[in-house]
Design a protein around this motif. Sequence first.
Motif, PDB file in Angstrom:
ATOM      1  N   HIS A 104      39.729  37.987  43.963  1.00 27.18           N
ATOM      2  CA  HIS A 104      40.203  37.092  43.454  1.00 27.18           C
ATOM      3  C   HIS A 104      40.200  37.116  41.207  1.00 27.18           C
ATOM      4  O   HIS A 104      40.334  36.615  41.017  1.00 27.18           O
ATOM      5  CB  HIS A 104      39.373  35.488  43.626  1.00 27.18           C
ATOM      6  N   GLY A 105      38.851  37.211  41.286  1.00 22.16           N
ATOM      7  CA  GLY A 105      38.613  37.109  39.121  1.00 22.16           C
ATOM      8  C   GLY A 105      39.066  38.626  39.244  1.00 22.16           C
ATOM      9  O   GLY A 105      39.512  37.987  38.315  1.00 22.16           O
ATOM     10  N   CYS A 107      41.435  40.450  40.516  1.00 24.67           N
ATOM     11  CA  CYS A 107      43.141  40.776  40.603  1.00 24.67           C
ATOM     12  C   CYS A 107      43.539  39.941  41.044  1.00 24.67           C
ATOM     13  O   CYS A 107      44.792  39.114  40.255  1.00 24.67           O
ATOM     14  CB  CYS A 107      42.792  41.558  42.472  1.00 24.67           C
ATOM     15  N   GLY A 108      43.471  38.453  41.690  1.00 27.59           N
ATOM     16  CA  GLY A 108      43.840  37.697  41.187  1.00 27.59           C
ATOM     17  C   GLY A 108      44.233  37.057  40.583  1.00 27.59           C
ATOM     18  O   GLY A 108      45.195  36.622  39.986  1.00 27.59           O
ATOM     19  N   LEU A 109      43.122  36.782  39.691  1.00 24.64           N
ATOM     20  CA  LEU A 109      43.717  36.122  38.068  1.00 24.64           C
ATOM     21  C   LEU A 109      44.219  37.725  37.217  1.00 24.64           C
ATOM     22  O   LEU A 109      45.380  36.562  36.550  1.00 24.64           O
ATOM     23  CB  LEU A 109      42.120  35.822  37.095  1.00 24.64           C
ATOM     24  N   GLY A 110      44.431  38.410  37.707  1.00 26.65           N
ATOM     25  CA  GLY A 110      45.005  39.498  36.805  1.00 26.65           C
ATOM     26  C   GLY A 110      46.961  39.457  37.056  1.00 26.65           C
ATOM     27  O   GLY A 110      47.326  39.825  36.555  1.00 26.65           O
ATOM     28  N   LEU A 117      42.058  31.518  40.397  1.00 27.13           N
ATOM     29  CA  LEU A 117      41.651  30.761  39.580  1.00 27.13           C
ATOM     30  C   LEU A 117      40.582  28.980  39.590  1.00 27.13           C
ATOM     31  O   LEU A 117      39.518  29.510  40.312  1.00 27.13           O
ATOM     32  CB  LEU A 117      43.169  29.643  39.027  1.00 27.13           C
ATOM     33  N   VAL A 118      41.367  28.999  40.864  1.00 30.38           N
ATOM     34  CA  VAL A 118      40.895  28.066  41.411  1.00 30.38           C
ATOM     35  C   VAL A 118      39.303  28.386  42.665  1.00 30.38           C
ATOM     36  O   VAL A 118      38.424  27.994  42.355  1.00 30.38           O
ATOM     37  CB  VAL A 118      41.240  27.527  42.653  1.00 30.38           C
ATOM     38  N   ALA A 119      39.972  29.383  43.017  1.00 33.04           N
ATOM     39  CA  ALA A 119      38.456  30.259  43.797  1.00 33.04           C
ATOM     40  C   ALA A 119      37.701  30.728  43.297  1.00 33.04           C
ATOM     41  O   ALA A 119      35.842  30.271  42.842  1.00 33.04           O
ATOM     42  CB  ALA A 119      39.005  31.060  44.554  1.00 33.04           C
ATOM     43  N   VAL A 120      37.655  31.368  41.622  1.00 31.50           N
ATOM     44  CA  VAL A 120      36.927  31.751  40.889  1.00 31.50           C
ATOM     45  C   VAL A 120      35.944  30.635  40.344  1.00 31.50           C
ATOM     46  O   VAL A 120      34.858  30.454  39.517  1.00 31.50           O
ATOM     47  CB  VAL A 120      37.606  32.519  39.318  1.00 31.50           C
ATOM     48  N   LEU A 121      37.089  29.098  39.600  1.00 34.55           N
ATOM     49  CA  LEU A 121      35.581  28.539  39.009  1.00 34.55           C
ATOM     50  C   LEU A 121      35.093  27.738  40.641  1.00 34.55           C
ATOM     51  O   LEU A 121      33.901  27.556  39.692  1.00 34.55           O
ATOM     52  CB  LEU A 121      36.868  27.254  38.728  1.00 34.55           C
TER      53      LEU A 121
END
Length: 141
Positions: A104-105, A107-110, A117-121
């Motif tokens: 998530h942090g 690859c997903g944010l990239g 973003l919700v997962a990382v927060l």
Amino acid sequence: MTTTWLMALAGGVLIGLAATLLLWLNGRVAGVSGILAGVVFPRRGEVAWRVAFLAGLVLAGGVSITLLPDMATPREGFSPLLLVAAGLLVGFGTSLGNGCTSGHGVCGLGRLSLRSLVAVLTFMATAVATTWVVRHVGGWA
């Protein structure tokens, strides 16, 4: 101090480069929990690249510790039972969140994913709360 942020920057660049290369060359997202799950529950033709990726993570860590011994010193004195419990909780959390911090942090944010973003927060808020509990309530640190 200067060396610390330069090493962190270099590490971030290398992680981003590795994730980008895996996506470009193999069409796969570099979510480590998903890659590990694919080794534990293998599917035909999916194991070799996963094992190579995980071996590269371990090998790169070993090489960096060998070449740069002052880069990071591992903390010692943790209870093995707490470490196992923490590892199981991380595994449960990544399963619950359909991915880990790398997936998530990095690859997903990239890819500008709102879900990531919700997962990382959520990961960050949980990490802050856990650190506070461990340091101020549990007395384990």
